[in-house]
Design a protein around this motif. Structure first.
Motif, PDB file in Angstrom:
ATOM      1  N   UNK B 232       0.826  -1.211   0.000  1.00 15.97           N
ATOM      2  CA  UNK B 232       0.000   0.000   0.000  1.00 15.97           C
ATOM      3  C   UNK B 232       0.862   1.264   0.000  1.00 15.97           C
ATOM      4  N   UNK B 233       1.928   1.217   0.781  1.00 15.71           N
ATOM      5  CA  UNK B 233       2.800   2.393   0.888  1.00 15.71           C
ATOM      6  C   UNK B 233       3.443   2.709  -0.470  1.00 15.71           C
ATOM      7  N   UNK B 245      -3.149   5.062  -9.674  1.00 18.07           N
ATOM      8  CA  UNK B 245      -3.426   4.440  -8.383  1.00 18.07           C
ATOM      9  C   UNK B 245      -3.494   2.920  -8.485  1.00 18.07           C
ATOM     10  N   UNK B 246      -2.813   2.240  -7.592  1.00 20.79           N
ATOM     11  CA  UNK B 246      -2.856   0.779  -7.539  1.00 20.79           C
ATOM     12  C   UNK B 246      -3.176   0.340  -6.117  1.00 20.79           C
ATOM     13  N   UNK B 247      -2.641  -0.764  -5.667  1.00 22.28           N
ATOM     14  CA  UNK B 247      -2.980  -1.304  -4.347  1.00 22.28           C
ATOM     15  C   UNK B 247      -3.662  -2.650  -4.523  1.00 22.28           C
ATOM     16  N   UNK B 248      -4.134  -3.203  -3.419  1.00 21.12           N
ATOM     17  CA  UNK B 248      -4.650  -4.572  -3.437  1.00 21.12           C
ATOM     18  C   UNK B 248      -5.871  -4.787  -4.311  1.00 21.12           C
ATOM     19  N   UNK B 249      -6.841  -3.876  -4.123  1.00 16.70           N
ATOM     20  CA  UNK B 249      -8.142  -4.093  -4.751  1.00 16.70           C
ATOM     21  C   UNK B 249      -8.562  -2.807  -5.440  1.00 16.70           C
ATOM     22  N   UNK B 297      -5.888 -10.759   0.354  1.00 12.82           N
ATOM     23  CA  UNK B 297      -6.382  -9.664   1.209  1.00 12.82           C
ATOM     24  C   UNK B 297      -7.682 -10.030   1.921  1.00 12.82           C
ATOM     25  N   UNK B 298      -7.635 -11.045   2.764  1.00 14.75           N
ATOM     26  CA  UNK B 298      -8.861 -11.606   3.342  1.00 14.75           C
ATOM     27  C   UNK B 298      -9.612 -10.623   4.229  1.00 14.75           C
ATOM     28  N   UNK B 299      -8.873  -9.853   5.053  1.00 15.81           N
ATOM     29  CA  UNK B 299      -9.553  -8.927   5.967  1.00 15.81           C
ATOM     30  C   UNK B 299     -10.266  -7.827   5.180  1.00 15.81           C
ATOM     31  N   UNK B 300      -9.586  -7.302   4.184  1.00 16.63           N
ATOM     32  CA  UNK B 300     -10.178  -6.258   3.344  1.00 16.63           C
ATOM     33  C   UNK B 300     -11.405  -6.788   2.606  1.00 16.63           C
ATOM     34  N   UNK B 301     -11.283  -8.013   2.085  1.00 18.86           N
ATOM     35  CA  UNK B 301     -12.394  -8.606   1.325  1.00 18.86           C
ATOM     36  C   UNK B 301     -13.602  -8.818   2.228  1.00 18.86           C
TER      37      UNK B 301
END
Lengths: 193, 388
Positions: B232-233, B245-249, B297-301
């Motif tokens: 993320x950073x 912009x990128x990142x996990x999702x 990214x289970x928590x985010x999902x």
């Protein structure tokens, strides 16, 4: 160009359909457009029917599926009219550009096209004159530019020259000049409507 | 910022040129061959300072990369499909040694039957090897994420795979915004290694039995747990500097949606067009682009998806567990802790490069409407575009 504009190229392995799609996409990008240029990958054999595609748009193109209903079909080899479904999915207000010695009226009838525009060009003859062999891709590029008005002749010549110099580096200027002359002649002699 | 028309492979090779790694050891394989070929020409033309090692197999390629990374070099390679499978043994070794390596990978089906086209079987097949895995949607993503991967890999000390979809992206020419060479160099910074074989004599890869192996594995797991922060950073810094912009999702039109379609890679692009069309028709559907598969990214999902009525998963590979594809299996597990869970349906699609178009993705949402109405999933694992 709010919508996505799609082109399907029909050729035979070795005739440069993929290269033409790349040159066209690249040239269109120089006018500020977003582009895609991609061939259909299958068994690659000299002389076998091949297809290549372009998508053009004023905004980012996110479609990554095949082109099914092209706005324009370009046929590099007249013998493909007999064996390949070149008009498949062509939009009812679409355009087909064919390398042929026949008139567009005859082809319209032969291909059973009622509403589409049919353009013809003797691309084989042009390339035999300018390059000494049959390489119909750059003449068809010139014809496509003229018919679609996506890029002007001068810009197309300038841009293609830059690309060909890179592609044929160290191979002499004859082949580059021949290709540019092909584009010019085809641009000025494509006929139909 | 220069704009160029590049294929996914050309975009990745260009990123590699600008990164200018110390060592590239590689063996060509369709459809990633061009990446290696182009990079070899950069070496021959003196455009990079890289020690290029043309090895005799992918196993040797990743072995040489692991050795070079352990010695303190910035290291990259490229492969696909059977090539990644041949690397499999060493993938674990590289990750266990915490060797920062970046693979520019092209997602291709696994033999047999032999096929050179896209699915995610190769990449998904190595998802327990300890590598961070990032799926690029198009050539621009491939370029940007390759650059980010260097930073991620070297900060977390875990190797990273960045992948594109075979032919669909690897061989499709698109408009790509390229950064200046010095911008890339400034972003990635000089390579920092926690140790160098040239400065201090240490042993790398010794026998590690019952007394410490478990603790070392635990450290590796911890690194995976810490990696989201770094991913993320780096994405945030990239967005601030370069505006992308990128990142996990990536969430697309999820506001006000009842159902969500989730996919990896190039299909997300096609799905976006399907979502736009469906939204015009009043069908409340959004898209979630699962860009990072490892760490999952289970928590985010869980947080993002728990309140929707239905999530349809598009899986471009299968687990052979008879429970569907990997994204479905893991998402199902991630949602277990939600007090109220959405219904889930998995669609296996696109194996061996079978095309998926806008209408087929629209069908997923239309079927979804029916499932929501019945509040029941009759076929939890289904197929798209398959003759039966």
């Amino acid at each position: 160009m709010e919508k996505i504009f799609e082109v399907r190229w029909h050729g035979r392995g070795g005739q440069g359909a993929k290269t033409a799609a790349i040159l066209f996409g690249d040239a269109a990008m120089s006018t500020g457009k977003y582009l895609q240029a991609f061939p259909e990958y299958g068994p690659e054999r000299m002389g076998a029917p091949v297809q290549a595609f372009n998508r053009l748009s004023d905004s980012k193109i996110t479609l990554h599926c095949g082109v099914k209903e092209p706005d324009v079909v370009v046929v590099l080899d007249p013998t493909l009219l007999e064996s390949q479904p070149v008009t498949k999915g062509l939009k009812s207000d679409g355009t087909i550009i064919i390398n042929t010695l026949l008139e567009s009226k005859e082809l319209r009838k032969k291909l059973n096209l009622a509403t589409q525009k049919v353009f013809t060009i003797n691309a084989s003859g042009i390339s035999r004159d300018t390059l000494g062999r049959e390489l119909p891709n750059t003449p068809m590029l010139g014809a496509l530019a003229k018919v679609t008005e996506i890029i002007g002749l001068e810009d197309l010549i300038a841009y293609t020259k830059k690309k060909l110099v890179k592609k044929f580096r160290g191979k002499g200027s004859g082949v580059i000049e021949g290709n540019l002359e092909s584009i010019k002649r085809a641009y000025n002699s494509v006929r139909g409507g | 910022m220069p704009i160029r028309a590049l294929t996914g492979n050309e975009a990745m090779a260009e990123a590699m040129r600008q990164i200018n790694p110390d060592v590239v050891a590689a063996y060509p394989i369709t459809p990633a061959t061009e990446i290696v070929q182009l990079f070899a020409s950069f070496v021959a033309d003196g455009l990079v300072d890289t020690e290029f090692v043309p090895v005799e197999s992918e196993h040797s390629a990743i072995a040489a990369c692991t050795g070079a990374a352990a010695a303190g070099a910035r290291v990259m390679t490229s492969t696909a499909s059977q090539g990644l499978a041949l690397m499999h043994e060493i993938l674990y070794i590289a990750a266990g040694l915490r060797a920062p390596i970046v693979i520019c990978e092209v997602n291709r089906s696994m033999s047999s039957p032999i096929n050179i086209h896209c699915d995610h079987s190769d990449t998904m097949g190595s998802r327990e090897a300890g590598w961070i895995q990032i799926f690029a949607e198009d050539a621009q993503d491939a370029y940007d994420l390759t650059i980010q991967a260097i930073r991620i890999s070297e900060e977390v000390l875990l190797p990273v795979i960045v992948s594109t979809d075979a032919f669909i992206i690897s061989h499709s020419m698109q408009r790509v915004d390229i950064l200046e060479d010095n911008e890339v160099q400034k972003f990635i910074g000089p390579h920092k290694s926690p140790y160098s074989l040239f400065e201090k004599t240490i042993t790398i890869g010794p026998l590690d039995l019952q007394d410490y192996f478990f603790e070392h594995k635990r450290q590796q797991i911890d690194a995976m747990w810490k990696s989201p922060q770094i991913i993320e950073k780096v994405a945030k810094e990239f967005a601030t500097k370069f505006g992308r912009t990128y990142g996990f999702l990536e969430q697309y039109r999820m506001e006000g949606a009842e159902q969500v379609i989730i996919a990896c890679g190039s299909t997300c692009g096609t799905a976006r067009v399907a979502i736009d069309t469906l939204r015009e028709k009043g069908i409340k559907v959004g898209l979630l682009n699962l860009r990072v598969m490892r760490p999952f990214p289970h928590a985010k999902l869980l947080e993002l998806l728990k309140s929707f009525k239905l999530v349809s998963i598009l899986d471009r590979s299968v687990t052979m567990s008879t429970m569907g594809g990997p994204v479905y299996v893991e998402l199902r597990s991630a949602l277990y802790d939600a007090p109220e869970r959405p219904l889930l349906v998995d669609y296996i699609y696109g194996l061996g490069g079978r095309d998926i178009d806008v209408e087929q993705i629209m069908d997923v949402a239309l079927k979804g409407e029916q499932i929501i109405k019945k509040n029941k999933v009759e076929k939890p694992v289904d197929y798209i575009g398959l003759r039966e």
